[in-house]
Write an enzyme that holds these catalytic residues in place. Structure first.
Site, PDB file in Angstrom:
ATOM      1  N   ARG A 121      11.223  -3.268  11.519  1.00 16.77           N
ATOM      2  CA  ARG A 121      10.131  -2.822  12.396  1.00 16.77           C
ATOM      3  C   ARG A 121       9.865  -3.871  13.464  1.00 16.77           C
ATOM      4  NH1 ARG A 121       5.169  -0.857   8.628  1.00 16.77           N
ATOM      5  NH2 ARG A 121       4.035  -2.054  10.170  1.00 16.77           N
ATOM      6  N   ARG A 137      -9.560   1.179   8.781  1.00 17.68           N
ATOM      7  CA  ARG A 137      -9.221  -0.226   9.024  1.00 17.68           C
ATOM      8  C   ARG A 137     -10.349  -0.954   9.741  1.00 17.68           C
ATOM      9  NH1 ARG A 137      -3.400   0.296   9.088  1.00 17.68           N
ATOM     10  NH2 ARG A 137      -2.344  -1.709   9.200  1.00 17.68           N
ATOM     11  N   LYS A 170       0.844  -1.209   0.000  1.00 16.75           N
ATOM     12  CA  LYS A 170       0.000   0.000   0.000  1.00 16.75           C
ATOM     13  C   LYS A 170       0.874   1.252   0.000  1.00 16.75           C
ATOM     14  CE  LYS A 170      -2.151  -0.969   3.905  1.00 16.75           C
ATOM     15  NZ  LYS A 170      -1.652  -2.294   4.278  1.00 16.75           N
ATOM     16  N   ARG A 207      11.103  -6.699   5.021  1.00 17.95           N
ATOM     17  CA  ARG A 207      11.080  -5.224   5.040  1.00 17.95           C
ATOM     18  C   ARG A 207      12.190  -4.640   5.919  1.00 17.95           C
ATOM     19  NH1 ARG A 207       4.823  -3.319   5.256  1.00 17.95           N
ATOM     20  NH2 ARG A 207       4.781  -4.172   7.341  1.00 17.95           N
ATOM     21  N   ARG A 218      -1.234  -9.844  12.697  1.00 14.50           N
ATOM     22  CA  ARG A 218      -1.763  -8.686  11.954  1.00 14.50           C
ATOM     23  C   ARG A 218      -2.624  -9.139  10.785  1.00 14.50           C
ATOM     24  NH1 ARG A 218       3.715  -6.251  10.984  1.00 14.50           N
ATOM     25  NH2 ARG A 218       2.763  -5.014   9.354  1.00 14.50           N
TER      26      ARG A 218
HETATM   27  N1  LIG Z   1      -6.451   2.922  10.932  1.00 17.86           N
HETATM   28  C1  LIG Z   1      -5.842   2.325  11.972  1.00 17.86           C
HETATM   29  N2  LIG Z   1      -6.566   1.860  13.014  1.00 17.86           N
HETATM   30  C2  LIG Z   1      -5.986   1.277  14.069  1.00 17.86           C
HETATM   31  N3  LIG Z   1      -4.655   1.067  14.167  1.00 17.86           N
HETATM   32  C3  LIG Z   1      -3.863   1.509  13.156  1.00 17.86           C
HETATM   33  C4  LIG Z   1      -4.420   2.155  12.009  1.00 17.86           C
HETATM   34  N4  LIG Z   1      -3.406   2.484  11.165  1.00 17.86           N
HETATM   35  C5  LIG Z   1      -2.280   2.051  11.751  1.00 17.86           C
HETATM   36  N5  LIG Z   1      -2.534   1.462  12.939  1.00 17.86           N
HETATM   37  C6  LIG Z   1      -1.554   0.882  13.880  1.00 17.86           C
HETATM   38  O1  LIG Z   1      -0.249   1.025  13.333  1.00 17.86           O
HETATM   39  C7  LIG Z   1       0.335  -0.256  13.026  1.00 17.86           C
HETATM   40  C8  LIG Z   1       1.173  -0.163  11.773  1.00 17.86           C
HETATM   41  O2  LIG Z   1       0.342   0.229  10.697  1.00 17.86           O
HETATM   42  P1  LIG Z   1       0.839   0.081   9.187  1.00 17.86           P
HETATM   43  O3  LIG Z   1       2.168   0.683   9.018  1.00 17.86           O
HETATM   44  O4  LIG Z   1      -0.268   0.594   8.333  1.00 17.86           O
HETATM   45  O5  LIG Z   1       1.004  -1.483   9.064  1.00 17.86           O
HETATM   46  P2  LIG Z   1       0.767  -2.592   7.962  1.00 17.86           P
HETATM   47  O6  LIG Z   1       2.117  -2.896   7.472  1.00 17.86           O
HETATM   48  O7  LIG Z   1       0.219  -3.678   8.846  1.00 17.86           O
HETATM   49  O8  LIG Z   1      -0.186  -2.162   6.899  1.00 17.86           O
HETATM   50  C9  LIG Z   1      -0.855  -1.196  12.930  1.00 17.86           C
HETATM   51  O9  LIG Z   1      -0.512  -2.550  13.187  1.00 17.86           O
HETATM   52  C10 LIG Z   1      -1.760  -0.630  14.039  1.00 17.86           C
HETATM   53  O10 LIG Z   1      -1.309  -0.979  15.323  1.00 17.86           O
END
Ligand SMILES: Nc1ncnc2c1ncn2[C@@H]1O[C@H](COP(=O)(O)OP(=O)(O)O)[C@@H](O)[C@H]1O
Length: 289
Positions: free
Chosen positions: A224, A146, A69, A180, A235
């Protein structure tokens, strides 16, 4: 015709205006039966549509952790001149700031759980407000909404033009998350995983070359804390439970554009530009670069 196609056609016929990708809402609200019954609703509909025509795109990127994404949303944001807003980045910035929320957030994020709707909406509102003050228009959201609740809240405050749902098979997603890396100095993202899976059980083969860092970043790479196999699987499970219903929410609104990634960036980017009707845009940008 599906709303997404209508949107794409509208944007494709925009010609030079497409440079700013101004979009109108898919369904003219004044054409709905409710609007016909209530003239004030038609006026409100016209006002909302006029507003949509005067601003840049408001798109959402959905997809499992590791699908890419961030990669594609940030490329499109550069192409279209709109901000790429990743709520994961907002959370990580908050963590790094060691502010009052950071201890609470670290625990949630490191287990792969979702931050509460309240906290995330607060972080996003602050980011949008800052952008507005700096004259930003439009956005590409990545990682938000989300949950269906977040999608409903977003729907209540603004019009989303289109939702791109990126898709990749689950075994590849795990490998990609584990590969990553971020450069601790320049902040750029890389991926050490070399994905090369055969086609089987009706699934096509998939090859994704690693995205290797230059020599000067090599010794500064960070993984990370939430990219361990256990947390990634957690996740993915949380995505299936909490975020997949968001796909249905937008599908019902006719705004969902499904996109199966055919491979790495060299294979996927041109195909994505093609389905978004943005090939001319990239050519124009390359020609003027
Ligand atoms: N819209 C959201 N609602 C709730 N938690 C979020 C949201 N966006 C990000 N997070 C938190 O930040 C973390 C990392 O998000 P992100 O970088 O988007 O991860 P991913 O690689 O899982 O897409 C998520 O696992 C969650 O804990």
């Amino acid at each position: 015709m599906a709303a997404v196609q209508r949107l794409l056609r509208a944007s494709a016929s925009g010609g030079a205006a497409a440079a700013r990708r101004r979009m109108s809402t898919a369904v003219a609200p004044e054409q709905t039966p409710a609007a016909a019954a209530f003239p004030f609703a038609a006026a409100a509909g016209r006002a909302r549509r006029r507003m949509a025509e005067e601003r840049n795109v408001q798109w959402v990127f959905l997809g499992c952790p590791g699908v890419g994404k961030g990669t594609y949303a940030s490329r499109l944001s550069r192409l279209l001149g709109v901000p790429h807003i990743a709520t994961g980045d907002l959370v990580r910035d908050e963590l790094a700031s060691s502010g009052p929320l950071s201890v609470q957030l670290a625990e949630i994020v490191n287990q792969g759980k979702l931050v509460s709707d309240e906290i995330i909406i607060n972080l996003l509102s602050k980011r949008l407000k800052k952008g507005e003050e700096q004259g930003e228009s439009g956005f590409i959201l990545d990682g938000f909404p989300r949950t269906v609740k977040q999608a409903e809240i977003l729907d209540g405050v603004t019009d989303i033009d289109m939702v791109v749902n990126l898709k990749l098979r689950e075994d590849v997603l795990v490998e990609k998350c584990l590969g990553r890396r971020i450069c601790g100095q320049c902040g750029k993202n890389f991926n050490l995983a070399c994905i090369d899976v055969k086609g089987e059980n009706g699934l096509p083969p998939i090859y994704m070359a690693p995205l290797l860092p230059p020599n000067n970043c090599m010794s500064k790479l960070i993984t990370r804390a939430d990219d361990t196999e256990e947390v990634v699987r957690n996740r993915l499970q949380i995505y299936n439970d909490m975020s997949q219903p968001v796909e249905g929410f937008y599908r019902q609104q006719g705004k969902l554009l499904e996109f199966d990634l055919p491979g790495g960036i060299p294979e996927s980017w041109p195909k994505l530009l093609h389905v978004l009707n943005l090939e001319d845009q990239e050519e124009m940008k390359l020609a003027t670069a």
